[in-house]
Scaffold this active site. Structure first.
Site, PDB file in Angstrom:
ATOM      1  N   ASN A 283      -6.370  -2.570   1.848  1.00  0.00           N
ATOM      2  CA  ASN A 283      -6.354  -4.025   1.984  1.00  0.00           C
ATOM      3  C   ASN A 283      -7.778  -4.523   2.129  1.00  0.00           C
ATOM      4  O   ASN A 283      -8.600  -3.891   2.786  1.00  0.00           O
ATOM      5  CB  ASN A 283      -5.567  -4.451   3.224  1.00  0.00           C
ATOM      6  CG  ASN A 283      -4.079  -4.369   3.040  1.00  0.00           C
ATOM      7  OD1 ASN A 283      -3.573  -4.193   1.945  1.00  0.00           O
ATOM      8  ND2 ASN A 283      -3.351  -4.485   4.139  1.00  0.00           N
TER       9      ASN A 283
ATOM     10  N   ARG B 285       0.836  -1.214   0.000  1.00  0.00           N
ATOM     11  CA  ARG B 285       0.000   0.000   0.000  1.00  0.00           C
ATOM     12  C   ARG B 285       0.866   1.258   0.000  1.00  0.00           C
ATOM     13  O   ARG B 285       0.560   2.220  -0.706  1.00  0.00           O
ATOM     14  CB  ARG B 285      -0.967   0.017   1.183  1.00  0.00           C
ATOM     15  CG  ARG B 285      -2.114  -0.962   1.020  1.00  0.00           C
ATOM     16  CD  ARG B 285      -3.039  -0.923   2.202  1.00  0.00           C
ATOM     17  NE  ARG B 285      -2.272  -1.262   3.410  1.00  0.00           N
ATOM     18  CZ  ARG B 285      -2.688  -1.060   4.641  1.00  0.00           C
ATOM     19  NH1 ARG B 285      -3.850  -0.516   4.876  1.00  0.00           N
ATOM     20  NH2 ARG B 285      -1.944  -1.407   5.665  1.00  0.00           N
TER      21      ARG B 285
END
Length: 91
Positions: free
Chosen positions: A36, A18
Site C-alpha cells: 500500500n 494485497r
C-alpha cells in the site's frame, strides 16, 4: 524471466486487495512484492515468465470481487533482477 512493476488505483486499500494479489502471484509462481502507498494506490513488483505476468496483470483487475474496485492499472515491463525469493506483502 521478465519483471512487471504495476501501480493500481481505485478502492484497493482496506479491502483485502494485497492478500488477493499475493494469492494470485503464488498460484502463478511469481516472485516480488505488493505494498500500500500513502496516496491510496497499491504498488506491485512481480517477476516470472511473460505468460505468467500477462495472466497476473489480467487478474489484478479483481473481477468478481465486489469489495474491490480497480479503476486503473499502469504496468511497466523490464528485465527481471532476481532480487526476490517468493512473493511478499509489505506493510
Amino acid at each position: 524471466m521478465m519483471r512487471a512493476a504495476a501501480v493500481v488505483t481505485g478502492k484497493v486499500q482496506g479491502v483485502g486487495y494485497r492478500q488477493f494479489v499475493s494469492e494470485c502471484a503464488h498460484r502463478l509462481g511469481l516472485h516480488g512484492s505488493v505494498q500500500n502507498m500513502p496516496d491510496g494506490s497499491v504498488h506491485i513488483i512481480a517477476e516470472g515468465s511473460l505468460a505468467a505476468l500477462d495472466e497476473f496483470t489480467r487478474l489484478l483487475w479483481a473481477h468478481g470481487m465486489p469489495e474491490i474496485h480497480v479503476e486503473g492499472i499502469q504496468v511497466a515491463h523490464g528485465e527481471s533482477t532476481g532480487e526476490f525469493k517468493g512473493f511478499w506483502v509489505k506493510w
